[in-house]
Design an enzyme around this catalytic site. Structure first.
Site: not given
Ligand code: AMP
Ligand code: MG
Length: 536
Positions: A112-113, A280-281, A290
C-alpha cells in the site's frame, strides 16, 4: 516506459528485473485502489515530492550495491530514493498480497505504500530488490495515503541496520530522505491528528515476498498462478533445492520453517519484539521485515509488547513470538497445499518447528549464560529459574547478560559482601530489592557457579564468548525516540550517531557508555518509547 534521468550518474547499478519479467502483471496501468486478480503485482510510479533531503544512508548497503560515497552524496541519489526520478532500467511495481492480521483473514492487502524499483545484480552476482517505502499510493493503498512519516522511517532505517550488525536476518535500509511534505497522522487513533514530516526509506532485500503473497492466490483459488509463484520463488530464492517437484516443495516448506525459527530465536536472544507478526509481515526468506511498532525489552518481561493495538490480547508479545511463528507457518502450509497436495510432510515440518525451536532455545540460552553446551539434566532448571527470577523485579535484559559475563567465581561467593553487587546496574530499583529476591538470586548464582565449574573454561574465554551473543548496544526504544525528537527539529546528527554506534553492538565502546544505560524514568510511559501504534 519510465522517464530516464538526465544525469548519467549511478550507472554502476545493473538491473535485472526478474520478478516482473517472470510473473504476470495486473493489466490495468492506472493507479487507483482496487482488487487485483490473477496477477502478482501492479506497475506504479512513485509520487513526486517537493523538497527531498537526504537524512542518512548506510555505507554497508551502498557497498552491497556497488555505490560509491560520491554517488550516495549526489543530488541524483536523493532524487532517486525520494521517488522523484527513475533510472531507465527501473520498472517500478507494487506487489499483491493478503494476510492474516491478528489471527483473522484480512483479504487483499498488498504494497500500500511500498514501491519496488527493480532488482540489482551486484558485482558478486547477488540479487537485491530496491524498494521505496512511503513513496505514494498504489492500487493496494485501500483507504490510506501511501506515505510514511519521519519518526517511523527513522525507526525502520536504524533498526534494519542494527539488526544486521547484530547478526540477525533482516531486510536492509539504504537511505532515508525527508520529502518536504507534511503527512497527517493520528498517532494513537484517538482523535488528535497532527501534521508530521514525510519521509521515504529505501529498503533492500533479496526478495520482499511474504507468506501473504501465497495466501492471496490460494484464497482466490488462483491455483495455476500459485504454482507459478511457488516455482518462481524456489528457482530464484532457493536455487539450492533444485528444480521444483513434489519433494522440492516439501523441502522448501521445511526450509521456510527452519529459517523462521532461526530468525525468531535471534529475536529472543537480543530482546526484540516485532510487534505485528501478521502473515503479511512474514518474509518467505526468514528475514525480519516491516519494522513498525517494534520494541526492545528493557526490563525482562515475557509478556511485553510495545504495540498499543495489541495491549489487550498480547498476541505478539515477546514470549508469544515463537508460537505465532508456527501459527503463521500453518497459514502458509494451508495456502500452498493446493499445489503441494501432500498433507503429511507439511504437518511433519510444522511439528519439526517445535523441536527446532526447543533445541535452538536451549543452545541459545546456554550460550547467553556462557555454558559450553546445553546439558538437559541441569540446564533446563538453571535456565528456567533464571527466566523466572529475571521477572521478579525490573531487570534490564541487555545490561544483565553483559554483567553476568563479568561476574567471577569470587564475586558469586556467598561469603563476599554482596554477591549481587556486580549485577546492580541491571536493576531499575537496585536500592529496594526485596529480601526474598536477593535470596533467590544468590541461590541461583550458587547453582550457576557450580554448573560453570564443570565446563572448566577460563573466565576471560567465557566472558568473550558471552559478549559475542549478548549485545552491549541495542536500539533502545528511548534512544530511537531521542534521535526522532532531534530530527523533527531538522537536526539529523543523532540518526548518524546511532547508525555508527550500532555497527558494533557487541564491542565495548568506552566513549559511548551513555548509550548503554538503562531507560531513564522520563521514558517509562512516553509515547514512542514504550507505547507505539501501527500509525506510521
Ligand atoms: P502494516 O501493518 O504496516 O504491515 O500494513 C498493513 C497493510 O497496510 C499493508 O498492506 C500496508 O501496505 C498497508 N499500509 C499501511 N500504512 C499505509 C499507508 N499509510 N498507506 C497505504 N497503505 C498502508
Ligand atoms: Mg506490513
Amino acid at each position: 516506459m519510465n522517464t530516464m534521468l538526465s544525469a548519467r550518474s549511478l550507472d554502476s547499478l545493473r538491473f535485472d528485473n526478474n520478478f516482473v519479467r517472470q510473473l504476470p502483471a495486473d493489466p490495468q496501468p492506472e493507479n487507483y485502489r482496487r482488487q487485483v486478480q490473477n496477477a502478482c503485482y501492479s506497475r506504479v510510479t512513485p509520487t513526486k515530492v517537493s523538497n527531498p533531503k537526504l537524512v542518512a544512508y548506510s555505507k554497508e548497503v551502498a557497498e552491497l550495491l556497488n555505490l560509491s560515497q560520491k554517488e550516495c552524496e549526489s543530488s541524483t541519489f536523493t532524487e532517486l530514493f525520494a521517488g522523484n526520478s527513475l533510472l531507465e532500467d527501473m520498472d517500478p511495481f507494487a506487489m499483491c498480497y493478503g494476510g492474516h492480521q491478528f489471527g483473522s483473514w484480512a483479504g487483499q492487502l498488498g504494497d500500500g505504500r511500498a514501491i519496488n524499483l527493480g532488482e540489482i545484480i551486484n558485482n558478486q552476482d547477488q540479487r537485491w530488490m530496491l524498494q521505496l517505502k512511503g513513496a505514494g499510493p498504489t492500487p493496494y493503498s485501500r483507504s490510506a495515503d501511501g506515505l510514511a512519516v519521519l519518526r517511523s522511517s527513522i525507526r525502520e532505517f536504524l533498526c534494519s541496520e542494527a539488526m544486521h550488525h547484530l547478526g540477525i536476518p533482516t531486510s536492509r535500509a539504504l537511505s532515508i530522505v525527508t520529502t518536504g511534505e507534511l503527512v497527517l497522522r493520528d498517532m494513537f487513533y484517538d482523535g488528535h491528528p497532527k501534521d508530521e514530516p514525510g519521509a521515504v526509506v529505501c529498503r533492500v532485500s533479496p526478495s520482499f515476498t511474504r507468506f501473504g503473497n501465497f495466501e492471496i492466490l490460494s484464497a482466490r483459488n488462483e491455483t495455476d498462478l500459485l504454482k507459478k509463484l511457488i516455482d518462481y520463488t524456489i528457482q530464484t530464492d532457493f536455487p539450492h533445492l533444485g528444480t521444483p517437484s513434489a519433494e522440492v516443495y516439501t523441502a522448501w516448506f521445511k526450509e521456510v520453517c527452519r529459517t523462521t525459527v532461526e530468525m525468531i530465536l535471534h529475536w529472543m536472544r537480543v530482546g526484540f519484539v516485532h510487534g505485528v507478526m501478521n502473515t503479511d509481515n512474514m518474509s518467505i526468506l526468514g528475514l525480519t521485515i516491516d519494522y513498525g511498532p517494534y520494541g526492545w525489552l528493557e526490563g525482562y518481561d515475557a509478556n511485553w509488547t510495545p504495540n498499543t493495538t495489541d495491549a489487550q490480547g498480547k498476541r505478539y508479545s515477546f514470549s508469544n513470538q515463537p508460537h505465532i511463528g508456527q501459527w503463521n507457518l500453518l497459514q502458509l502450509a494451508n495456502a500452498i497445499y493446493p499445489v503441494v497436495q501432500q498433507k503429511e510432510p507439511l504437518q511433519e515440518a510444522l511439528a519439526m518447528y517445535n523441536d527446532l525451536f526447543q533445541k535452538g532455545w536451549n543452545r541459545m540460552m546456554a550460550e547467553k549464560i556462557g555454558l559450553a553446551t546445553f546439558n538437559h539434566n541441569s540446564d533446563d532448571t538453571i535456565i528456567g529459574d533464571l527466566i523466572d527470577i529475571l521477572q521478579l523485579v525490573e531487570t534490564d535484559m541487555t545490561i544483565f547478560f553483559r554483567k553476568l559475563a563479568d561476574i567471577s567465581d569470587t564475586d558469586m561467593d556467598t561469603a563476599s559482601a554482596d554477591p549481587l553487587a556486580p549485577l546492580l546496574d541491571a536493576y531499575y530499583a537496585p536500592d529496594t530489592l526485596p529480601d526474598g529476591y536477593r535470596e533467590k538470586m544468590t541461590n541461583w548464582l550458587q547453582s550457576y557457579k557450580m554448573r560453570r565449574a564443570q565446563d572448566n573454561l577460563p573466565q576471560s574465554v567465557r566472558r568473550e564468548k558471552m559478549n559475542r551473543v549478548n549485545p552491549k548496544y541495542v536500539l533502545r526504544n528511548y534512544l530511537a525516540q531521542l534521535a526522532i525528537d532531534k530530527a523533527e527539529t531538522g537536526d539529523y546528527s543523532m540518526v548518524g550517531e546511532l547508525l555508527e554506534l550500532l555497527r558494533a553492538p557487541y564491542d565495548e565502546q568506552p566513549e559511548n557508555e551513555n548509550y548503554a544505560v538503562k531507560r531513564p524514568e522520563w521514558a517509562r510511559n512516553r509515547a514512542g518509547c514504550s507505547m507505539l501504534s501501527c500509525s506510521s
